[in-house]
Write an enzyme that holds these catalytic residues in place. Sequence first.
Site, PDB file in Angstrom:
ATOM      1  N   LEU A  33       0.825  -1.209   0.000  1.00  0.00           N
ATOM      2  CA  LEU A  33       0.000   0.000   0.000  1.00  0.00           C
ATOM      3  C   LEU A  33       0.862   1.264   0.000  1.00  0.00           C
ATOM      4  CD1 LEU A  33      -2.720  -1.069   2.588  1.00  0.00           C
ATOM      5  CD2 LEU A  33      -2.730  -1.338   0.098  1.00  0.00           C
ATOM      6  N   HIS A  37      -3.402   4.255  -2.472  1.00  0.00           N
ATOM      7  CA  HIS A  37      -4.395   3.356  -1.861  1.00  0.00           C
ATOM      8  C   HIS A  37      -5.054   4.036  -0.655  1.00  0.00           C
ATOM      9  CE1 HIS A  37      -1.487   0.223  -3.514  1.00  0.00           C
ATOM     10  NE2 HIS A  37      -2.621  -0.085  -4.106  1.00  0.00           N
ATOM     11  N   GLN A  61      -4.342 -12.077 -13.231  1.00  0.00           N
ATOM     12  CA  GLN A  61      -4.165 -10.858 -14.014  1.00  0.00           C
ATOM     13  C   GLN A  61      -2.702 -10.633 -14.418  1.00  0.00           C
ATOM     14  OE1 GLN A  61      -5.763  -8.358 -10.657  1.00  0.00           O
ATOM     15  NE2 GLN A  61      -4.300  -6.862 -11.412  1.00  0.00           N
ATOM     16  N   GLY A 147      -8.571   3.784  -8.327  1.00  0.00           N
ATOM     17  CA  GLY A 147      -7.791   4.970  -8.677  1.00  0.00           C
ATOM     18  C   GLY A 147      -7.803   5.213 -10.176  1.00  0.00           C
ATOM     19  N   ASP A 150      -5.160   3.719 -12.991  1.00  0.00           N
ATOM     20  CA  ASP A 150      -5.508   2.566 -13.830  1.00  0.00           C
ATOM     21  C   ASP A 150      -6.831   2.892 -14.529  1.00  0.00           C
ATOM     22  OD1 ASP A 150      -3.359   0.613 -13.097  1.00  0.00           O
ATOM     23  OD2 ASP A 150      -4.132   1.076 -11.120  1.00  0.00           O
ATOM     24  N   VAL A 176      -2.689   9.985  -7.200  1.00  0.00           N
ATOM     25  CA  VAL A 176      -1.834  10.609  -6.179  1.00  0.00           C
ATOM     26  C   VAL A 176      -0.398  10.513  -6.683  1.00  0.00           C
ATOM     27  CG1 VAL A 176      -1.092  10.550  -3.769  1.00  0.00           C
ATOM     28  CG2 VAL A 176      -3.448   9.961  -4.364  1.00  0.00           C
ATOM     29  N   MET A 184       1.933   7.495  -8.005  1.00  0.00           N
ATOM     30  CA  MET A 184       2.240   6.445  -7.020  1.00  0.00           C
ATOM     31  C   MET A 184       1.790   5.095  -7.549  1.00  0.00           C
ATOM     32  SD  MET A 184       2.013   7.942  -3.306  1.00  0.00           S
ATOM     33  CE  MET A 184       2.850   9.465  -2.905  1.00  0.00           C
ATOM     34  N   SER A 185       2.632   4.097  -7.326  1.00  0.00           N
ATOM     35  CA  SER A 185       2.362   2.736  -7.779  1.00  0.00           C
ATOM     36  C   SER A 185       3.188   1.793  -6.924  1.00  0.00           C
ATOM     37  CB  SER A 185       2.793   2.600  -9.251  1.00  0.00           C
ATOM     38  OG  SER A 185       2.957   1.237  -9.588  1.00  0.00           O
ATOM     39  N   SER A 186       2.631   0.617  -6.654  1.00  0.00           N
ATOM     40  CA  SER A 186       3.402  -0.360  -5.880  1.00  0.00           C
ATOM     41  C   SER A 186       4.662  -0.753  -6.644  1.00  0.00           C
ATOM     42  CB  SER A 186       2.552  -1.606  -5.610  1.00  0.00           C
ATOM     43  OG  SER A 186       1.371  -1.219  -4.943  1.00  0.00           O
TER      44      SER A 186
HETATM   45  O1  PAF Z   1      -5.677  -2.224  -9.175  1.00  0.00           O
HETATM   46  C1  PAF Z   1      -5.367  -3.251  -8.543  1.00  0.00           C
HETATM   47  O2  PAF Z   1      -4.643  -3.206  -7.554  1.00  0.00           O
HETATM   48  C2  PAF Z   1      -5.908  -4.598  -9.007  1.00  0.00           C
HETATM   49  O3  PAF Z   1      -5.978  -4.664 -10.397  1.00  0.00           O
HETATM   50  C3  PAF Z   1      -7.249  -4.952  -8.366  1.00  0.00           C
HETATM   51  C4  PAF Z   1      -8.349  -3.992  -8.779  1.00  0.00           C
HETATM   52  C5  PAF Z   1      -7.127  -4.973  -6.858  1.00  0.00           C
HETATM   53  C6  PAF Z   1      -7.690  -6.355  -8.830  1.00  0.00           C
HETATM   54  O4  PAF Z   1      -6.753  -7.315  -8.480  1.00  0.00           O
END
Ligand code: PAF
Length: 290
Positions: A33, A37, A61, A147, A150, A176, A184-186
């Site tokens: 996070l 998030h 995914q 967010g 995406d 953000v 921001m991105s993991s």
């Molecule tokens: O955006 C994400 O973190 C993921 O694609 C999600 C929506 C939690 C689905 O796994």
Amino acid sequence: MEIIRTVEWMKQVARAARSDGRIVGFVPTMGALHEGHLSLVRAALLQCRPVVVSIFVNPTQFGPGEDFERYPRQFERDCALLEPLAVDYLFAPEASELYPAGFRTYVQVEGLSERLEGRSRPGHFRGVATVVLKLLEIVQPTFAYFGRKDAQQARIIQQMVADLNLDTQIQVCPIVREPDGLAMSSRNAYLQGAERQAATALFRALAAARREVEAGERDALRLVAAMRAVLDREPLVSTDYAEIVDAETFEPVVRLRRTCLALVAAFVGSTRLIDNMLLEETDEGFRVTL
Ligand code: PAF
């Protein structure tokens, strides 16, 4: 914050909240996070109680050769970030809970899923739509928060919710950014040294297009050229796409009209990043939101 590991218990808790007439808010995540998030969680807390956050690194995914194994997993740290916000429930199932042996059903949102991210990451949105539908069915939230970073994912989920008559309203929240503009991105955790600096090229590319729009440019090809020029100048960056699309259909546009998105995706070293900018037509011209 109660940590819930099973689908059955999550369903039971959600059912009880709904039958008490409460407004359930839901923030699905894959963990690791960051402030992006947390902004979704705060938005949920303003509108809903209880608020459920999920942490699940969804295997379906990720394509072959993508970063599923490497994806940052920081459960303790994530809990420490959520606790002070007073989140009610953290749903963190094992993969076997959501995908038990014999699992066979997938969701495909046709037309929106094949372009841009879908072209570069075949099967990605099928995995996203499938897991999000499952999570929405389990949590049955009144509102679910995503967010705008995406943007294609958010649009696909909105379409799925409409097509399948789900009783959840999808809220799309602002991007953000770090102080230097990086969204921001993991996955930013993968960036080291010079790559971290080079990663700002995505934001700088969008900012260059914003300047052109503010100067009156409406031609999509010229705006794309302005974005590509910034990305191409950065030796550590390899561009996947830079496009301007209609925000509803995700089809490319020739000239800006109604609501459009400028979208970029690029590899910085081996890390794939995405970013975008919203362009909304108003009586005074285009409102640009980075
Ligand atoms: O955006 C994400 O973190 C993921 O694609 C999600 C929506 C939690 C689905 O796994």
